[in-house]
Scaffold this motif. Structure first.
Motif, PDB file in Angstrom:
ATOM      1  N   LEU A  75      -2.369 -25.174   7.382  1.00 50.24           N
ATOM      2  CA  LEU A  75      -1.225 -26.061   7.212  1.00 50.24           C
ATOM      3  C   LEU A  75      -1.255 -27.128   8.306  1.00 50.24           C
ATOM      4  N   PRO A  76      -1.294 -28.424   7.938  1.00 46.09           N
ATOM      5  CA  PRO A  76      -1.300 -29.477   8.946  1.00 46.09           C
ATOM      6  C   PRO A  76      -0.037 -29.420   9.817  1.00 46.09           C
ATOM      7  N   ALA A  77      -0.178 -29.773  11.085  1.00 52.37           N
ATOM      8  CA  ALA A  77       0.942 -29.743  12.030  1.00 52.37           C
ATOM      9  C   ALA A  77       2.100 -30.591  11.509  1.00 52.37           C
ATOM     10  N   GLY A  78       3.303 -30.042  11.586  1.00 51.81           N
ATOM     11  CA  GLY A  78       4.511 -30.758  11.196  1.00 51.81           C
ATOM     12  C   GLY A  78       4.731 -30.883   9.699  1.00 51.81           C
ATOM     13  N   ALA A  79       3.902 -30.228   8.888  1.00 52.09           N
ATOM     14  CA  ALA A  79       4.031 -30.339   7.429  1.00 52.09           C
ATOM     15  C   ALA A  79       5.033 -29.319   6.903  1.00 52.09           C
ATOM     16  N   GLU A  80       5.751 -29.711   5.867  1.00 56.48           N
ATOM     17  CA  GLU A  80       6.711 -28.842   5.181  1.00 56.48           C
ATOM     18  C   GLU A  80       6.115 -28.457   3.830  1.00 56.48           C
ATOM     19  N   VAL A  81       5.940 -27.151   3.615  1.00 54.82           N
ATOM     20  CA  VAL A  81       5.388 -26.674   2.347  1.00 54.82           C
ATOM     21  C   VAL A  81       6.467 -26.797   1.279  1.00 54.82           C
ATOM     22  N   LEU A  82       6.157 -27.457   0.197  1.00 53.04           N
ATOM     23  CA  LEU A  82       7.071 -27.557  -0.940  1.00 53.04           C
ATOM     24  C   LEU A  82       6.854 -26.373  -1.880  1.00 53.04           C
ATOM     25  N   ALA A 113      -6.875 -33.663   8.518  1.00 56.70           N
ATOM     26  CA  ALA A 113      -6.441 -32.294   8.819  1.00 56.70           C
ATOM     27  C   ALA A 113      -6.934 -31.312   7.759  1.00 56.70           C
ATOM     28  N   VAL A 114      -7.084 -31.776   6.529  1.00 62.79           N
ATOM     29  CA  VAL A 114      -7.601 -30.941   5.446  1.00 62.79           C
ATOM     30  C   VAL A 114      -9.130 -30.966   5.449  1.00 62.79           C
ATOM     31  N   ARG A 115      -9.702 -32.120   5.718  1.00 62.18           N
ATOM     32  CA  ARG A 115     -11.152 -32.328   5.655  1.00 62.18           C
ATOM     33  C   ARG A 115     -11.904 -31.479   6.689  1.00 62.18           C
TER      34      ARG A 115
END
Length: 174
Positions: A75-82, A113-115
């Protein structure tokens, strides 16, 4: 003049009464029986569930689903999972995953961040020359014989990025 017999008089009255009863234009009414009333007014019992039993779907709203391969897609830093999901693909050792998240991180940083973890895990990237209309970024990652494939798209709207990732991967434990 001969007198009519009593039985003939009763017969004449019965025929007249029957004809009168059949000639009305009012609708027929029936009194419901107790059984009919009971079935119409049935109420659920307090222990009866009105909703179907919760099925195990492999999905989660607002969190990472159980079994989501965070080693491949952290999970990228500061991301909110929907919403997310992780389901085994029947007859294979693959896992079908999806992830939708929202973040204020810029599109390039979010894609990086995903790559990075996917490239480190041996995936190859194949980005289109230009993202599809409406997307700020888009790319595809594949590994091995192509049975592992992830598609990533980033939507940029009102200073918020929404990342959508989906595909099939072989989890590290397989």
């Amino acid at each position: 003049m001969p007198r009519p017999s009593t039985s003939a008089l009763l017969l004449a009255l019965a025929v007249t009464g029957a004809a009168t009863a059949c000639s009305t234009s009012a609708p027929a009414t029936l009194d419901p029986t107790d059984a009919a009333t009971a079935s119409v007014s049935a109420q659920p019992s307090p222990t009866e569930s009105l909703l179907p039993e919760q099925e195990v779907t492999g999905s989660a709203v607002g969190a990472l689903a159980d079994g989501f391969p965070t080693d491949l897609v952290p999970l990228p830093a500061g991301a909110e999972v929907l919403v997310s999901s992780a389901r085994p693909v029947e007859g294979t050792d693959l896992l079908e995953i999806s992830l939708n998240l929202r973040t204020a991180q810029d599109a390039a940083g979010l894609l990086e961040a995903v790559r990075a973890p996917l490239l480190a895990a041996g995936f190859a990237e194949a980005a289109p020359p230009a993202p599809e209309a409406g997307l700020a970024a888009q790319t595809t990652f594949s590994r091995g014989d192509g049975s592992e494939l992830l598609v990533v798209g980033v939507l940029d709207r009102d200073e918020v990025r929404t990342l959508t990732l989906g595909g099939r991967v072989r989890p590290a434990t397989a």
